[in-house]
Design a protein around this motif. Structure first.
Motif, mmCIF file in Angstrom:
data_model
loop_
_atom_site.group_PDB
_atom_site.id
_atom_site.type_symbol
_atom_site.label_atom_id
_atom_site.label_comp_id
_atom_site.label_asym_id
_atom_site.label_seq_id
_atom_site.Cartn_x
_atom_site.Cartn_y
_atom_site.Cartn_z
ATOM 1 N N ALA A 130 0.968 -1.343 0.056
ATOM 2 C CA ALA A 130 0.096 0.103 0.144
ATOM 3 C C ALA A 130 0.861 1.155 0.050
ATOM 4 C CB ALA A 130 -1.003 0.125 1.274
ATOM 5 N N ASN A 131 2.171 0.990 0.356
ATOM 6 C CA ASN A 131 2.969 2.226 0.371
ATOM 7 C C ASN A 131 3.219 2.782 -0.875
ATOM 8 O OD1 ASN A 131 3.627 2.522 3.405
ATOM 9 N ND2 ASN A 131 5.142 0.770 3.098
ATOM 10 N N PRO A 135 -0.187 6.817 -0.030
ATOM 11 C CA PRO A 135 0.244 8.272 0.117
ATOM 12 C C PRO A 135 -0.257 9.463 -0.707
ATOM 13 C CG PRO A 135 2.225 6.798 0.710
ATOM 14 C CD PRO A 135 0.976 5.989 0.094
ATOM 15 N N GLU A 136 -0.402 9.025 -2.032
ATOM 16 C CA GLU A 136 -0.755 9.682 -2.999
ATOM 17 C C GLU A 136 -2.282 10.093 -3.000
ATOM 18 O OE1 GLU A 136 0.244 8.564 -6.848
ATOM 19 O OE2 GLU A 136 2.291 8.644 -6.355
ATOM 20 N N GLU A 137 -2.924 9.038 -2.482
ATOM 21 C CA GLU A 137 -4.390 9.111 -2.186
ATOM 22 C C GLU A 137 -4.770 10.058 -1.032
ATOM 23 O OE1 GLU A 137 -8.749 7.548 -2.388
ATOM 24 O OE2 GLU A 137 -6.740 7.090 -3.724
ATOM 25 N N ALA A 198 -9.658 -0.425 5.438
ATOM 26 C CA ALA A 198 -10.153 -0.462 3.959
ATOM 27 C C ALA A 198 -10.942 0.880 3.608
ATOM 28 C CB ALA A 198 -10.300 -1.842 3.471
ATOM 29 N N PHE A 199 -11.627 1.337 4.618
ATOM 30 C CA PHE A 199 -12.903 2.108 4.230
ATOM 31 C C PHE A 199 -12.523 3.722 4.666
ATOM 32 C CE2 PHE A 199 -15.092 -1.979 4.188
ATOM 33 C CZ PHE A 199 -15.844 -1.766 2.914
ATOM 34 N N ILE A 268 -8.411 1.468 -5.823
ATOM 35 C CA ILE A 268 -8.777 0.653 -4.430
ATOM 36 C C ILE A 268 -7.727 -0.302 -4.110
ATOM 37 C CG2 ILE A 268 -11.135 1.111 -4.910
ATOM 38 C CD1 ILE A 268 -11.285 -1.990 -5.844
ATOM 39 N N SER A 269 -6.595 -0.581 -4.850
ATOM 40 C CA SER A 269 -5.672 -1.514 -4.466
ATOM 41 C C SER A 269 -5.138 -1.609 -3.197
ATOM 42 C CB SER A 269 -4.631 -1.453 -5.701
ATOM 43 O OG SER A 269 -3.839 -0.302 -5.667
ATOM 44 N N TRP A 270 -4.645 -0.446 -2.719
ATOM 45 C CA TRP A 270 -4.317 -0.246 -1.306
ATOM 46 C C TRP A 270 -5.237 -0.921 -0.255
ATOM 47 C CZ3 TRP A 270 -5.946 2.851 2.566
ATOM 48 C CH2 TRP A 270 -6.846 3.769 2.084
#
Length: 618
Positions: A130-131, A135-137, A198-199, A268-270
């Motif tokens: 997820a790294n 962070p961009e999200e 996740a949410f 949504i991958s992360w």
């Protein structure tokens, strides 16, 4: 201390012979490992057992308890010991020749709890993948010092919560709810927190959910190894308890698999990578109350009938259950004489004030902090980032991380055999130098021009070799070791101390490593951790005693040996022997043992000889 054992111990200890023979559990300068039942006359032993049965309301199994006490009094000579039947001798012989033939309830307990350990590994790798995107999200994806710190803080959140709260609440939870209740409590957090993560819609929300996950992780990591250790027979305890680490490694591998599986799911991958960590906690939540409770926890609560019923599920024959019940009871009475009763707060301070407990505290601290000093978590937390620094694409970084996860899992299997034969301490002394040079080599490979095909390939090769040496050594030893070294009176708070040490420094590593990569470059960061491997090796050499093949209660005598005596022996006796035998190949070199066994179960070399003898006879 109850009258049945206390009277005999006090009478013997006050005699001239006893002053020399009874080891002091706070200053065992003679380094004797002594069976507290050894030397008690048969008539007195039987009277003690009768009194024990009356006090614990177990007179209905009195004949079995007597036979169990006879077997416990001299476990090395059951073949000639009077009072045992031929069937009972067969049972005790089978226990040695078929040590892996254990009841299904024992293996179910170990497997179920170990599956729960996969939460730790899965979460590490979920955040690892997820790294590359979260962070961009959340708008913290720049290279500024502040944003680098925030990414590290989010990754470190479970370890912060574990070290400051999750580990420490395990003591009262164990006291009120038992081992199973504490594990159930932790499993609830380990199921719900990743799903919540996740949410999340901001980095602050993600940070909070990961703090909640840390509460579950800390209480679980402080209890599951204890639960496994207390239920396992001494001869294979290390192998069974180390399943915690093997499944943690498997969780790391599964997390990398999940990262690859959801890699192409877009924004949504992360979320899927973070959220999927709940999966291994589900069977733990459902099945924990199907396991027998720890017999030693029941004995701590003076519920001996329940303890015996648990042992019946955890041992192959009622004689073994009766023997272990009475032997543990006898050892606990001696332990109580030297340690006494205390409150939660006083137990914490006694980790550093009671000499026997303080030595266990130092040893557990050493093996736990060494897990962070060795550098494993700079790979487990940031391998995707490291491989991307090495020139890999996002997919290539995830594939290389998957390869590391596979190596980490597969090379944990050799420790199933070696941890109880080669030993905990020996595994550490062998693997730490190997981790040092492989990590250093990986760091130097970053100096190869990135245009060269050898650049990424060699970085990955030495990182994989590092994982191959870590997995059978520093991987399984810390949690196994820390779960067994403390006396029952301080086991929960001692394990909380050990796990909090490990996870606090994991949090420090997680926060600092992104900045280290920026300031020191990968070569400098890897070289720094290579140096820490050597520092850890020296600490282990002087401060970590061997614990293989000893019951949990017999370890009281191991940790009663003063640290100065242990360190002096390693430097003046063991090290010269090692140099003569393995450097100069002098086969005549002789090692004078540190410990002297009196009436306790045999060590590994003796067991091998007896196993061969019994097999030849059959």
């Amino acid at each position: 201390m109850s009258d049945d054992v206390k009277g005999v111990v006090e009478e013997y200890a006050s005699s001239e012979e006893g002053k020399d023979k009874v080891p002091n559990l706070n200053a065992n300068v003679s380094a004797r490992i002594k069976n507290p039942l050894l030397g008690i006359p048969e008539e007195q032993l039987m009277a003690d057992v009768e009194q024990f049965a009356r006090e614990k309301d177990m007179e209905d199994i009195l004949p079995l308890l007597k036979h169990g006490a006879i077997a416990a009094q001299n476990p090395l000579d059951f073949e000639t010991q009077k009072g045992l039947t031929g069937e009972e001798r067969d049972v005790l012989r089978y226990e040695i020749t078929h040590k892996w033939k254990q009841p299904r309830s024992l293996y179910f307990t170990i497997i179920l709890c170990s599956i729960g350990a996969a939460v730790q590994g899965w979460d590490q790798t979920g955040s690892n993948g997820a790294n590359l995107s979260f962070p961009e999200e959340f708008g913290i994806g720049t290279n500024s010092t502040k944003d680098t710190f925030l990414v590290g803080l989010v990754n470190a959140a479970p370890y912060i919560a574990s070290s400051f709260l999750g580990c420490w609440i395990s003591d009262p939870l164990n006291n009120w709810l038992g081992r199973r209740g504490c594990i159930f409590f932790s499993a609830v957090f380990c199921v719900l927190a990743p799903i919540g993560g996740a949410f999340t819609q901001t980095w602050e929300e993600l940070f909070v959910t990961r703090l909640l996950l840390g509460i579950g992780m800390g209480s679980k990591a402080s209890t599951v190894p204890i639960f496994s250790a207390e239920n396992s027979p001494a001869m294979i305890r290390g192998s069974l308890v180390m399943c915690w680490q093997m499944w943690t490694a498997f969780g790391i591998f599964l997390g990398f698999c999940a990262n690859l599986a959801v890699m192409n799911t877009g924004r949504i991958s992360w979320r899927l990578q973070i959220g999927s960590a709940f999966i291994p906690a589900v069977p733990l939540l459902i099945g924990i109350y199907m396991c027998p409770e720890s017999p030693r926890w029941y004995m701590k609560k003076n519920r001996y009938r329940n303890a015996y019923n648990s042992l019946l599920r955890l041992r192959n024959h009622p004689l073994q259950a009766a023997r272990d019940l009475y032997y543990i009871h006898a050892q606990l009475q001696v332990e109580a004489e030297f340690i006494g009763k205390s409150t939660y707060i006083s137990r914490f301070f006694e980790l550093f004030t009671i000499p026997r407990v303080r030595r266990a505290t130092l040893a557990s601290f050493t093996v736990m902090i060494a897990q962070q000093m060795c550098g494993i978590n700079i790979i487990a937390f940031y391998s995707s980032t490291v491989f991307k620094e090495g020139g890999a694409s996002e997919k290539g970084a995830l594939l290389a991380s998957w390869g590391f996860g596979l190596v980490n899992f597969l090379f944990a299997f050799p420790a199933l055999r070696t941890i109880d034969t080669f030993g905990r301490r020996s595994l550490l002394l062998f693997t730490f130098p190997q981790m040092a040079w492989t990590l250093l080599a990986a760091g130097f490979c970053f100096l190869i021009p990135r245009e060269s095909k050898a650049h990424l390939g060699l970085v990955a090769l030495f990182v994989f070799l590092f994982g191959a040496f870590y997995s059978p050594g520093e991987g399984p030893v810390p949690f196994t070791y820390s779960a067994e070294v403390f006396p029952l009176s301080h086991r929960e708070v001692g394990m909380a101390w050990a796990v909090a040490t490990c996870l606090f420094w994991a949090a420090v590593l997680s926060i600092t490593f992104p900045r280290m990569l920026t300031v020191m470059t990968p070569t400098g960061a890897f070289g720094f951790y290579a140096g820490l491997n050597i520092v850890a090796l020296v600490m282990i050499f002087f401060w970590v005693p061997e614990t293989k093949q000893r019951t949990l209660e017999e370890l009281d005598y191991i940790f009663a040996v003063p640290t100065s005596k242990h360190a002096s022996y390693q430097l003046t006796t063991w090290l010269p022997y090692f140099i003569k035998r393995y450097i100069f190949l002098d086969k005549t070199a002789h090692l004078e043992p540190l410990y002297h066994f009196e009436g306790v179960a045999a060590d590994e070399s003796q067991l091998d000889l007896r196993e061969t003898h019994f097999q030849e006879k059959s």
